[in-house]
Design an enzyme around this catalytic site. Structure first.
Site, PDB file in Angstrom:
ATOM      1  N   SER A 148     -59.627 -23.255 -29.277  1.00 29.49           N
ATOM      2  CA  SER A 148     -58.539 -24.001 -29.923  1.00 29.49           C
ATOM      3  C   SER A 148     -58.564 -25.457 -29.452  1.00 29.49           C
ATOM      4  O   SER A 148     -59.098 -25.752 -28.376  1.00 29.49           O
ATOM      5  CB  SER A 148     -57.193 -23.382 -29.519  1.00 29.49           C
ATOM      6  OG  SER A 148     -56.112 -24.182 -29.969  1.00 29.49           O
ATOM      7  N   TYR A 205     -50.726 -20.587 -23.387  1.00 28.78           N
ATOM      8  CA  TYR A 205     -51.835 -20.492 -24.356  1.00 28.78           C
ATOM      9  C   TYR A 205     -52.965 -21.480 -24.049  1.00 28.78           C
ATOM     10  O   TYR A 205     -54.138 -21.086 -24.020  1.00 28.78           O
ATOM     11  CB  TYR A 205     -51.245 -20.680 -25.752  1.00 28.78           C
ATOM     12  CG  TYR A 205     -52.176 -20.645 -26.919  1.00 28.78           C
ATOM     13  CD1 TYR A 205     -52.636 -19.434 -27.453  1.00 28.78           C
ATOM     14  CD2 TYR A 205     -52.585 -21.829 -27.550  1.00 28.78           C
ATOM     15  CE1 TYR A 205     -53.463 -19.411 -28.567  1.00 28.78           C
ATOM     16  CE2 TYR A 205     -53.406 -21.808 -28.661  1.00 28.78           C
ATOM     17  CZ  TYR A 205     -53.842 -20.596 -29.170  1.00 28.78           C
ATOM     18  OH  TYR A 205     -54.662 -20.577 -30.267  1.00 28.78           O
TER      19      TYR A 205
HETATM   20  P1  NAI Z   1     -53.787 -14.459 -37.030  1.00 32.64           P
HETATM   21  O1  NAI Z   1     -52.573 -14.076 -36.268  1.00 32.64           O
HETATM   22  O2  NAI Z   1     -53.660 -14.664 -38.502  1.00 32.64           O
HETATM   23  O3  NAI Z   1     -54.941 -13.421 -36.731  1.00 32.64           O
HETATM   24  C1  NAI Z   1     -55.202 -12.983 -35.432  1.00 32.64           C
HETATM   25  C2  NAI Z   1     -55.733 -11.583 -35.523  1.00 32.64           C
HETATM   26  O4  NAI Z   1     -55.977 -11.106 -34.193  1.00 32.64           O
HETATM   27  C3  NAI Z   1     -54.722 -10.627 -36.176  1.00 32.64           C
HETATM   28  O5  NAI Z   1     -55.376  -9.880 -37.181  1.00 32.64           O
HETATM   29  C4  NAI Z   1     -54.289  -9.738 -35.018  1.00 32.64           C
HETATM   30  O6  NAI Z   1     -53.997  -8.415 -35.416  1.00 32.64           O
HETATM   31  C5  NAI Z   1     -55.524  -9.779 -34.140  1.00 32.64           C
HETATM   32  N1  NAI Z   1     -55.218  -9.397 -32.757  1.00 32.64           N
HETATM   33  C6  NAI Z   1     -54.213  -9.855 -31.985  1.00 32.64           C
HETATM   34  N2  NAI Z   1     -54.223  -9.220 -30.790  1.00 32.64           N
HETATM   35  C7  NAI Z   1     -55.260  -8.352 -30.834  1.00 32.64           C
HETATM   36  C8  NAI Z   1     -55.791  -7.415 -29.921  1.00 32.64           C
HETATM   37  N3  NAI Z   1     -55.221  -7.222 -28.724  1.00 32.64           N
HETATM   38  N4  NAI Z   1     -56.864  -6.666 -30.291  1.00 32.64           N
HETATM   39  C9  NAI Z   1     -57.421  -6.835 -31.501  1.00 32.64           C
HETATM   40  N5  NAI Z   1     -56.966  -7.718 -32.412  1.00 32.64           N
HETATM   41  C10 NAI Z   1     -55.904  -8.462 -32.084  1.00 32.64           C
HETATM   42  O7  NAI Z   1     -54.391 -15.750 -36.356  1.00 32.64           O
HETATM   43  P2  NAI Z   1     -55.491 -16.829 -36.808  1.00 32.64           P
HETATM   44  O8  NAI Z   1     -54.791 -18.092 -37.065  1.00 32.64           O
HETATM   45  O9  NAI Z   1     -56.407 -16.269 -37.818  1.00 32.64           O
HETATM   46  O10 NAI Z   1     -56.221 -16.990 -35.392  1.00 32.64           O
HETATM   47  C11 NAI Z   1     -57.489 -16.486 -35.091  1.00 32.64           C
HETATM   48  C12 NAI Z   1     -57.953 -17.138 -33.821  1.00 32.64           C
HETATM   49  O11 NAI Z   1     -57.982 -18.550 -33.999  1.00 32.64           O
HETATM   50  C13 NAI Z   1     -57.042 -16.880 -32.614  1.00 32.64           C
HETATM   51  O12 NAI Z   1     -57.836 -16.698 -31.461  1.00 32.64           O
HETATM   52  C14 NAI Z   1     -56.228 -18.165 -32.505  1.00 32.64           C
HETATM   53  O13 NAI Z   1     -55.804 -18.409 -31.190  1.00 32.64           O
HETATM   54  C15 NAI Z   1     -57.260 -19.188 -32.961  1.00 32.64           C
HETATM   55  N6  NAI Z   1     -56.704 -20.432 -33.458  1.00 32.64           N
HETATM   56  C16 NAI Z   1     -55.902 -20.469 -34.575  1.00 32.64           C
HETATM   57  C17 NAI Z   1     -55.401 -21.681 -35.014  1.00 32.64           C
HETATM   58  C18 NAI Z   1     -54.528 -21.795 -36.221  1.00 32.64           C
HETATM   59  O14 NAI Z   1     -53.964 -22.881 -36.440  1.00 32.64           O
HETATM   60  N7  NAI Z   1     -54.383 -20.777 -37.041  1.00 32.64           N
HETATM   61  C19 NAI Z   1     -55.700 -22.934 -34.311  1.00 32.64           C
HETATM   62  C20 NAI Z   1     -56.553 -22.762 -33.165  1.00 32.64           C
HETATM   63  C21 NAI Z   1     -57.022 -21.564 -32.760  1.00 32.64           C
END
Ligand code: NAI
Length: 271
Positions: A156, A169
């Site tokens: 991130s 975070y």
């Molecule tokens: P999201 O919340 O839409 O998706 C995250 C996914 O991870 C979800 O499907 C959730 O069920 C899964 N997850 C959470 N805990 C889990 C666990 N213990 N075991 C297995 N799966 C688990 O989030 P998004 O935005 O798609 O984020 C994906 C990655 O990108 C994350 O690591 C987030 O920190 C990172 N990120 C996102 C940003 C954003 O603006 N959306 C910016 C920077 C980084």
């Protein structure tokens, strides 16, 4: 197989699949960046292991978009070491190998440091940092045996810059970039590359939830859009294309580094 010249894809007009013959495990693949990455990798010829926390409608939708022939849906919490190992065993039994790991699963734990509970601290590090290590530790022996592999960690901008009130975070994401460098150097000579991507604000359910939690969600979305040099929020597919490049052999000399994808926002000192 030698195709007759007339039926061979013309490389000038038909792009070749960039992950043909590869098998990729993507964690947290039900929605957001993980789902976009899974769909794009499959379009580029990879077989996909879709790790999901819950086998719900979103997970089934992602599976259906790829097709059961090319994807294995596996429900496992990345903090559960035994479940992660079972997932890897089943994935290798199904597809015979594992070339790519995308550590995408993540959660936002944002608080004032002195209001943070021990449970929140532990949960943040268990998912955002230890989860990536659990999956890496399970795939590394397979990649070492193959003499090749690519791990892509979704870090991130919080792994580079600090926004007050988002603790802890950014501490976990700084750690994930450290894990990327350490493993990338450790295994470089054995054909394994480890890189990370640091997205800025990307329009996914996690980001939508952030807007929804604000006192005025519409004003918050506007504010967050206007502070970006691009004057628009990033899209999951834009992160997925960066992961595709890093995972593919096109990036074969790129190792132990991080690619920022934030429309330039993190280079701005102040307005
Ligand atoms: P999201 O919340 O839409 O998706 C995250 C996914 O991870 C979800 O499907 C959730 O069920 C899964 N997850 C959470 N805990 C889990 C666990 N213990 N075991 C297995 N799966 C688990 O989030 P998004 O935005 O798609 O984020 C994906 C990655 O990108 C994350 O690591 C987030 O920190 C990172 N990120 C996102 C940003 C954003 O603006 N959306 C910016 C920077 C980084």
């Amino acid at each position: 197989m030698n195709l007759p010249t007339s039926t061979r894809p013309d490389p000038r007009t038909t792009p070749l699949p960039r992950l043909a013959g590869k098998v990729a495990l993507i964690t947290g693949a039900a929605q957001g960046i993980g789902a976009a990455t899974a769909r794009l990798f499959a379009q580029h010829g990879a077989k996909i292991v879709l790790n999901v926390l819950e086998d719900n409608t979103l997970a089934q939708r992602t599976l259906a978009a790829i097709g059961e022939e090319d994807a294995l849906l596996y429900q496992a919490d990345v903090t559960d070491v035994a479940a992660v190992q079972r997932m890897l065993d089943i994935a290798v039994a199904r597809f015979g190998k594992l070339d790519i790991l995308v550590n995408n699963a993540g959660i936002n734990v944002f608080n004032d440091p002195l209001k943070l509970s021990d449970d929140e601290w532990t949960r943040c590090f268990e998912v955002d940092l230890k989860g990536a290590w659990n999956c890496s530790r399970a795939v590394l022996p397979i990649m070492l045996q193959q003499g090749a592999g690519s791990i892509v960690n979704i870090a991130s901008v919080h792994g580079h810059k600090i926004i007050p009130g988002c603790f802890p975070y950014p501490v976990a994401k700084h750690g994930l970039i450290g894990l990327t460098r350490a493993l990338g150097i450790q295994y470089a000579a054995q054909g394994i590359r480890v890189n990370s991507i640091s997205p800025g604000l990307i329009l996914t359910p996690i980001a939508e939830a952030g807007f929804a939690a604000a006192a005025d969600p519409v004003a918050e979305r506007h504010r967050q859009t206007e502070i970006l040099p691009t004057k628009r929020i990033g899209e999951p597919e834009e992160v997925a294309y960066t992961a595709l490049f890093l995972a593919s052999d096109e990036a074969r000399f790129i190792n132990a580094t991080d690619i920022l994808i934030d429309g330039g926002r993190s280079q701005v000192y102040h307005d």
